[in-house]
Design an enzyme around this catalytic site. Structure first.
Site, mmCIF file in Angstrom:
data_model
loop_
_atom_site.group_PDB
_atom_site.id
_atom_site.type_symbol
_atom_site.label_atom_id
_atom_site.label_comp_id
_atom_site.label_asym_id
_atom_site.label_seq_id
_atom_site.Cartn_x
_atom_site.Cartn_y
_atom_site.Cartn_z
ATOM 1 C CE LYS A 122 -3.973 1.893 2.593
ATOM 2 N NZ LYS A 122 -4.826 1.714 3.807
ATOM 3 C CB SER A 197 -8.113 3.582 2.784
ATOM 4 O OG SER A 197 -7.235 3.000 3.723
ATOM 5 C CB SER A 221 -8.250 0.767 5.732
ATOM 6 O OG SER A 221 -8.936 1.984 5.814
#
Lengths: 555, 152
Positions: A122, A197, A221
């Site tokens: 990420k 996210s 997330s």
């Protein structure tokens, strides 16, 4: 191989509680003709295998080279990327790193447990040789001078970082739509969001653009996008994984988590990145370590997972499972509810003792979470001032430089959360908002503790709905925030939680996956992984491979 | 801007009274906790006649002022766009005022062990050049910024 089932479990007959719609299983998925998908025959609904162990086996037996594997993944990544947009940046060094693993194998040198495993990271997790933007213009082109500890460990175990995955700016969002760079699509239906996210990390594993990936979980997330994309997502206990190099959003809640296409892979990645780090004072020295270990030459994960023969009957006999009542009440999509109730029946079939538990403060968790997260973000994000790194606006004086750099660098959602947090932390308001939210956190911690004293694990849906359409909730903050109700309480309590796909609801070309959340006591990831593995290996009639896959999956 | 940002917040006490009743005007961090409940009861009674949940005890967010405090230059269009959304969320935050939290201790974070502070010994960061390369405006050995003082 640990996941091979010699004796398929008997058919589960009690899947449907009387008043619920049947689950929508897709043993024969309807394929969109434009998508070449291989290996979709009914017999291919066998349980997911560990890709990591299978890669290791293939490499060490010289069946395949790390370079060949990397080429396969890279070509699939590139084919899917125009539609998915999971990655903000793809590494230029993948083949070079794969070659060096092949060289080691040729020389009969030891290779790490993640050798040849392509790991997506990420983009709010720092990587020294790649951009790390957190999905924000303010950090566009920023290259950190260090690797996050989790990334460093992946590399030490010979994992290959394939690229940086898309996210909601600074992790603030539940759809990946608030990335400053691109909108990621859901591999199950490209008109839908992948969740967020960590939407890029979830979509990339779902579409097999990489083997496993790292995400971060402040309020769900990792778990909500895992649910939306039909992959396994693990949020570790607060303190299990070092956050050094994780771009901070809300420090009292942030953790680094893992995605995989099987429980085994997710667990192996977790054990690779776990452990105390002197650079993160909140990382634990907990001696009750993960029962899984990858520190040895060969991961002994297999010894911890139940062998196939044991799966015949009641392998989870005596395990006490609490179903959180508040998570199956109003506001939860009926298809999600019936799928999760189906999972409840499955757990009963496996021998678990199910009971209903109530967490009375559950609904308070959502506003408490958003107060804490926005307040902490207003403080954490004050570092982006355009002076020492990140993008700088031209300005006449220093205050204008701060104001303009931040105005140009941050997107709308980030600006709004900073402003809300600034409000909540203002002198005179602190006790009414931030302190109250911290008091609610105490209530939530206590109610989880009571529930987990009486139960081994707790279960709930991972999200109140399956993936929704891109744009559907973009302009309604409260509608977006309410989707986090299933996950935020777990962050407030700092507990570990595993999300794994448990069925489908209607939607998209072949249905949309639904995730089951299993919550454990602090530092009890080992139990979650064991239960999750047995659940996954015995679940019938589901195959969580999305229609958008450019070619076959190497098994 | 890290620690300075926090100082600014502390210094940014609203000039107006926090409570619009006389009891509340002495609101300070030293105020006994039970004042909230007094205030809460008071509000509850007044709120009975309306279903909207405007929190009369706390001033609603003033977006331009918050933006100034947070050092984000907002355009008039953004102020217009954000204000109702922020107000809606802050109003929703307000539901916690109705919860009885008397004698509940606040939890700073997850209930896990802490206290692994490393010894306070300086160490030289190895990749210094890469760090300096990230500075937008650098003039060895200084980081350059525009003028700090403004005549206003």
């Amino acid at each position: 191989m640990l996941s091979t089932l010699h004796h398929p479990p008997r058919r589960l007959s009690r899947f449907f509680p009387a008043n619920n719609k049947p689950r929508h299983f897709h043993t024969k998925p309807v394929l969109s003709s434009s998508q070449p998908v291989t290996d979709q025959s009914p017999s291919s609904t066998s349980p997911p295998e560990s890709q990591i162990l299978s890669i290791r086996h293939s490499l060490l037996s010289r069946e395949v080279t790390a370079t060949q594997l990397a080429e396969t993944y890279l070509s699939r990544l590139k084919l899917a990327e125009p539609q998915l947009k999971s990655f903000i940046h793809v590494s230029n060094n993948v083949l070079k790193e794969a070659q060096s693993i092949d060289d080691k194998i040729k020389r009969n040198e030891n290779v790490g447990p993640l050798a040849g495993v392509l790991v997506g990271v990420k983009d709010n997790i720092c990587t020294v040789d790649m951009p790390s933007t957190a999905g924000s213009r303010v950090l566009e082109n920023y290259r950190p001078p260090f690797d996050a500890t989790a990334v460093k460990k992946v590399k030490e175990f010979d994992g290959i970082v394939v690229g940086k995955t898309n996210l909601d700016e600074f992790g603030m969002g539940s759809t990946t739509e608030s990335s400053s760079f691109q909108v990621t699509a859901n591999p199950w239906d490209i008109s839908r969001v992948p969740g967020g996210s960590s939407g890029g990390s979830a979509a990339a594993v779902s579409a097999r653009q990489c083997v496993v990936s790292l995400g971060s979980d402040t309020g769900g997330s990792v778990r909500q996008p895992a649910s939306f994309c039909g992959v396994v997502g693990l949020k570790p206990t607060y303190g299990r994984v070092s956050r050094y190099g994780l771009i901070a959003y809300a420090s009292s809640l942030d953790v680094i988590g893992c995605f995989g296409s099987s429980v085994a892979d997710t667990g192996i990645l977790l054990s690779a990145i776990s452990g105390h780090d002197r650079l993160d004072a909140t990382s634990s020295k907990q001696v009750r370590v993960l029962q899984i270990s990858v520190s040895q030459e060969v991961p002994d994960f297999t010894s911890q997972l139940i062998s196939a023969a044991l799966l015949e009957s009641k392998p989870l006999k005596g395990l006490k499972v609490g179903v959180i009542r508040e998570t199956l009440e109003n506001g939860v999509d009926s298809g999600v509810k019936s799928t999760v109730l189906g999972a409840v029946s499955h757990l009963e079939e496996l021998g678990c003792t199910l009971s209903e538990v109530s967490l009375p403060s559950f609904s308070l968790g959502l506003p408490a979470y958003y107060i804490l997260a926005s307040s902490e973000s207003s403080s954490n994000l004050s570092r982006y001032d355009g002076v020492r790194y990140g993008n700088q606006a031209a300005a006449e004086d220093l205050n204008a430089l701060y104001g303009d750099s931040r105005a140009k660098g941050f997107g709308s959602e980030v600006k709004m959360r900073i402003l809300m947090g600034t409000y909540a932390l203002s002198a005179g308001y602190y006790d009414a908002y931030y302190k109250r939210a911290q008091q609610v956190r105490t209530l939530i911690q206590k109610s989880f503790k009571t529930a987990l004293d009486e139960n081994d694990i707790l279960i709930s849906p991972a999200a109140p709905s399956a993936a929704y359409k891109i744009g559907e909730k973009k302009n309604d903050p409260l509608a977006m925030y309410s989707g986090d109700i299933m996950t935020v309480n777990v962050n407030l309590a700092g507990l570990p939680a595993l999300v794994l796909p448990c069925g489908f609801v209607e939607g998209g070309p072949i249905g949309l996956p639904v995730g089951l959340q299993m919550i454990g006591a602090a530092f009890d990831e080992g139990k979650l992984l064991k239960v999750g593995h047995i659940f996954e290996q015995t679940l019938q009639g589901c195959r969580f491979v999305p229609p958008l896959i450019a070619d076959g999956i190497p098994q | 801007m890290g620690s300075r940002g926090l100082l600014l917040l502390k210094g940014a006490a609203p000039k107006h009274h926090i409570f619009n009743n006389t009891k509340g005007s002495i609101f300070s961090s030293k105020m006994p906790t039970r004042y909230y409940y007094y205030d809460y009861d008071y509000n509850n009674r007044t709120r009975n006649c309306s279903t909207t949940t405007t929190r009369s005890s706390l001033e609603p967010p003033d977006v331009p002022r918050l933006a100034q405090t947070a050092r984000i230059s907002l355009t008039p269009h953004e102020v217009e766009e954000f204000a109702p959304k922020i107000r809606q969320v802050i109003d929703w935050f307000g539901q916690l005022q109705d919860v009885d939290l008397d004698s509940v201790d606040p939890a700073l974070r997850a209930d896990s062990e802490t206290g692994y502070l490393r010894e306070d010994i300086p160490k030289t960061f190895k990749n210094r050049e890469s760090m300096i390369a990230a500075v937008p405006s650098y003039d060895e050995p200084y980081i350059k910024v525009p003028k700090v003082l403004n005549k206003e």
